[in-house]
Design a protein around this motif. Structure first.
Motif, PDB file in Angstrom:
ATOM      1  N   ARG A   1       0.925  -1.132  -0.142  1.00  0.00           N
ATOM      2  CA  ARG A   1      -0.013  -0.285  -0.076  1.00  0.00           C
ATOM      3  C   ARG A   1       0.864   1.302   0.079  1.00  0.00           C
ATOM      4  O   ARG A   1       0.475   2.336  -0.649  1.00  0.00           O
ATOM      5  CB  ARG A   1      -1.013  -0.164   1.365  1.00  0.00           C
ATOM      6  CG  ARG A   1      -1.753   1.314   1.246  1.00  0.00           C
ATOM      7  CD  ARG A   1      -2.852   1.496   0.381  1.00  0.00           C
ATOM      8  NE  ARG A   1      -3.889   0.291   0.165  1.00  0.00           N
ATOM      9  CZ  ARG A   1      -5.014   0.767   0.837  1.00  0.00           C
ATOM     10  NH1 ARG A   1      -4.956   1.311   1.722  1.00  0.00           N
ATOM     11  NH2 ARG A   1      -5.781  -0.382   0.770  1.00  0.00           N
TER      12      ARG A   1
ATOM     13  N   ALA B   1     -12.519  -7.115  -3.234  1.00  0.00           N
ATOM     14  CA  ALA B   1     -11.670  -6.773  -2.313  1.00  0.00           C
ATOM     15  C   ALA B   1     -10.241  -7.595  -2.610  1.00  0.00           C
ATOM     16  O   ALA B   1     -10.195  -8.677  -3.258  1.00  0.00           O
ATOM     17  CB  ALA B   1     -11.910  -6.943  -0.890  1.00  0.00           C
TER      18      ALA B   1
ATOM     19  N   THR C   1      -5.012  -5.922   0.578  1.00  0.00           N
ATOM     20  CA  THR C   1      -5.048  -4.555   1.447  1.00  0.00           C
ATOM     21  C   THR C   1      -6.310  -4.224   1.936  1.00  0.00           C
ATOM     22  O   THR C   1      -6.252  -3.297   2.781  1.00  0.00           O
ATOM     23  CB  THR C   1      -4.440  -3.569   0.298  1.00  0.00           C
ATOM     24  OG1 THR C   1      -5.299  -3.399  -1.005  1.00  0.00           O
ATOM     25  CG2 THR C   1      -3.051  -3.800  -0.252  1.00  0.00           C
ATOM     26  N   HIS C   2      -7.393  -4.282   0.900  1.00  0.00           N
ATOM     27  CA  HIS C   2      -8.631  -3.997   1.517  1.00  0.00           C
ATOM     28  C   HIS C   2      -9.008  -4.702   2.765  1.00  0.00           C
ATOM     29  O   HIS C   2      -9.526  -4.198   3.918  1.00  0.00           O
ATOM     30  CB  HIS C   2      -9.763  -4.284   0.467  1.00  0.00           C
ATOM     31  CG  HIS C   2      -9.612  -3.317  -0.841  1.00  0.00           C
ATOM     32  ND1 HIS C   2      -9.430  -4.257  -2.045  1.00  0.00           N
ATOM     33  CD2 HIS C   2      -9.716  -1.991  -1.073  1.00  0.00           C
ATOM     34  CE1 HIS C   2      -9.067  -3.059  -3.015  1.00  0.00           C
ATOM     35  NE2 HIS C   2      -9.160  -2.041  -2.418  1.00  0.00           N
TER      36      HIS C   2
ATOM     37  N   LEU D   1      -6.200  -3.312   5.476  1.00  0.00           N
ATOM     38  CA  LEU D   1      -5.986  -2.021   5.793  1.00  0.00           C
ATOM     39  C   LEU D   1      -7.399  -1.177   5.918  1.00  0.00           C
ATOM     40  O   LEU D   1      -7.226  -0.227   6.437  1.00  0.00           O
ATOM     41  CB  LEU D   1      -4.827  -1.471   4.944  1.00  0.00           C
ATOM     42  CG  LEU D   1      -3.883  -2.312   4.931  1.00  0.00           C
ATOM     43  CD1 LEU D   1      -2.742  -1.341   3.743  1.00  0.00           C
ATOM     44  CD2 LEU D   1      -2.873  -2.113   6.339  1.00  0.00           C
ATOM     45  N   ASP D   2      -8.158  -1.513   5.045  1.00  0.00           N
ATOM     46  CA  ASP D   2      -9.454  -0.830   5.069  1.00  0.00           C
ATOM     47  C   ASP D   2     -10.580  -1.560   5.860  1.00  0.00           C
ATOM     48  O   ASP D   2     -11.864  -0.786   5.902  1.00  0.00           O
ATOM     49  CB  ASP D   2      -9.919  -0.946   3.419  1.00  0.00           C
ATOM     50  CG  ASP D   2      -8.964  -0.143   2.743  1.00  0.00           C
ATOM     51  OD1 ASP D   2      -8.166   0.679   3.302  1.00  0.00           O
ATOM     52  OD2 ASP D   2      -8.414  -0.350   1.257  1.00  0.00           O
TER      53      ASP D   2
ATOM     54  N   TRP E   1     -12.661  -4.202   4.893  1.00  0.00           N
ATOM     55  CA  TRP E   1     -13.604  -4.888   4.230  1.00  0.00           C
ATOM     56  C   TRP E   1     -14.193  -5.834   4.800  1.00  0.00           C
ATOM     57  O   TRP E   1     -13.366  -6.856   5.154  1.00  0.00           O
ATOM     58  CB  TRP E   1     -13.240  -4.912   2.665  1.00  0.00           C
ATOM     59  CG  TRP E   1     -14.398  -5.443   1.764  1.00  0.00           C
ATOM     60  CD1 TRP E   1     -14.983  -4.663   1.134  1.00  0.00           C
ATOM     61  CD2 TRP E   1     -14.639  -6.838   1.728  1.00  0.00           C
ATOM     62  NE1 TRP E   1     -15.912  -5.384   0.467  1.00  0.00           N
ATOM     63  CE2 TRP E   1     -15.753  -6.887   0.696  1.00  0.00           C
ATOM     64  CE3 TRP E   1     -14.077  -7.965   2.298  1.00  0.00           C
ATOM     65  CZ2 TRP E   1     -16.476  -7.900   0.329  1.00  0.00           C
ATOM     66  CZ3 TRP E   1     -14.682  -9.111   1.589  1.00  0.00           C
ATOM     67  CH2 TRP E   1     -15.929  -9.081   0.730  1.00  0.00           C
TER      68      TRP E   1
END
Length: 332
Positions: free
Chosen positions: A36, A273, A276-277, A280-281, A283
């Motif tokens: 990322r 997704a 990283t999703h 880090l996000d 999802w």
């Protein structure tokens, strides 16, 4: 400590903790963050053909910064049918320092590859499953399936049951006393899939799909580790599609999802997704989603794991030291 170019055998890798699932999981989490942050590179692979119909050798380069500070290439030979009792696939990873290019070592990578692949599946089980997983169905009994069984033992002792099925006569040979849950064998794949497994992990070398639409259910996660194990119709039925990464390898990979893409039956826009999703996000799927996770296997993870075990080998004086240059050439 004397530095130099080190060769690590598979036994060296295991002694240095290369098959510890939690350490691999920590490596992958850090690498995903570095991806990322654009502190990792993974150019397209290249290959040459070997003898026979199926023989190919692949060069998979990557680099990653952070605590790994490594650039390298994984060289994997998928050997033609030699009938010599040796592994069908053989992998070595060459590591240099990323900051100055200094050669650090060569690592036998079969165990590392299996361990990092299973660690990615662990992330999928924790973050991409629609519901908390209590029952896992594992397909296959080879190197990858064995590594996944060990990963489940190390990281998911709270499971209620692990089931398994294989096309071959090969069976797992674990010490049942070391498993924290029942390990149940199914001889019929349809019967196995009909059970209440919250996750199905495919670890076979199947060239033709094993799983059809009947395997896709609300609340279930299907993780494809092997080559072409899932039908296009099954992937289309899943309400969510997750990948470790979508990259240029979609144009050449034999994975079911990428074959489906090249056949014009899957759009990359349908990917919900990637790692990283997930990490880090935040999802997450809904409880009634049916999730298909395609695990391509990112060689940047191989470079990171190999760099970690080489650093430990340097600290502990493990492996075979092969001085390439005079001592004064090596940097601290």
């Amino acid at each position: 400590m004397t530095q130099g170019f080190r060769y690590l055998s598979q036994q060296d890798v295991m002694t240095l903790g290369g098959t510890q699932a939690q350490a691999a999981l920590d490596d992958i989490r850090d690498v995903v963050t570095l991806i990322r942050q654009q502190q990792a590179q993974m150019p397209s692979e290249t290959h040459v053909t070997l003898g026979g119909d199926r023989g190919k050798a692949y060069a998979l380069p990557a680099s990653v910064g952070g605590r790994f500070n490594a650039a390298g290439v994984k060289w994997t030979a998928h050997r033609p049918d030699a009938h010599d009792g040796l592994p069908q696939a053989m992998a070595m990873t060459l590591i240099n320092r990323a900051d100055n290019g200094l050669p650090l070592g060569l690592v036998e990578s079969a165990a590392l590859t299996a361990t990092r692949t299973a660690a990615v599946s662990a992330l999928a089980l924790r973050h991409a499953a629609p519901r908390p997983v209590q029952h896992v169905l594992l397909l296959g009994t080879g190197v990858q399936a064995t590594a996944h069984l060990e990963m489940l033992r190390q990281l998911f002792p709270e499971l209620k049951q692990v089931s398994w099925w294989s096309r071959s006569a090969t069976v797992f040979a674990p010490d049942s006393e070391n498993l924290p849950w029942p390990l149940i064998r199914f001889s019929n794949l349809q019967h196995a899939c009909a059970q209440d497994a919250g996750a199905v992990i495919t670890c076979t070398s199947a060239a033709e799909p094993l799983l059809g639409t009947e395997a896709i259910r609300p609340g279930r996660l299907v993780i494809q580790v092997g080559y072409h194990e899932v039908t296009f119709e099954a992937i289309a039925r899943a309400t969510r599609v997750v990948v470790d990464l979508w990259g240029d390898f979609c144009e050449t990979s034999a994975k079911s999802l990428f074959q489906m893409y090249r056949a014009g039956k899957f759009s990359p826009d349908r990917v919900d997704a990637d790692l990283t999703h997930l990490l880090l996000d935040g999802w997450r799927p809904a409880p009634d989603d049916s999730v298909y996770f395609s695990s391509f296997g990112l060689n940047v993870f191989d470079i990171a794991l190999a760099a970690r075990v080489l650093a430990l080998a340097q600290q502990q004086g493990t492996g075979t030291l092969l001085p390439l240059f005079p001592e004064s050439f090596y940097l601290d």
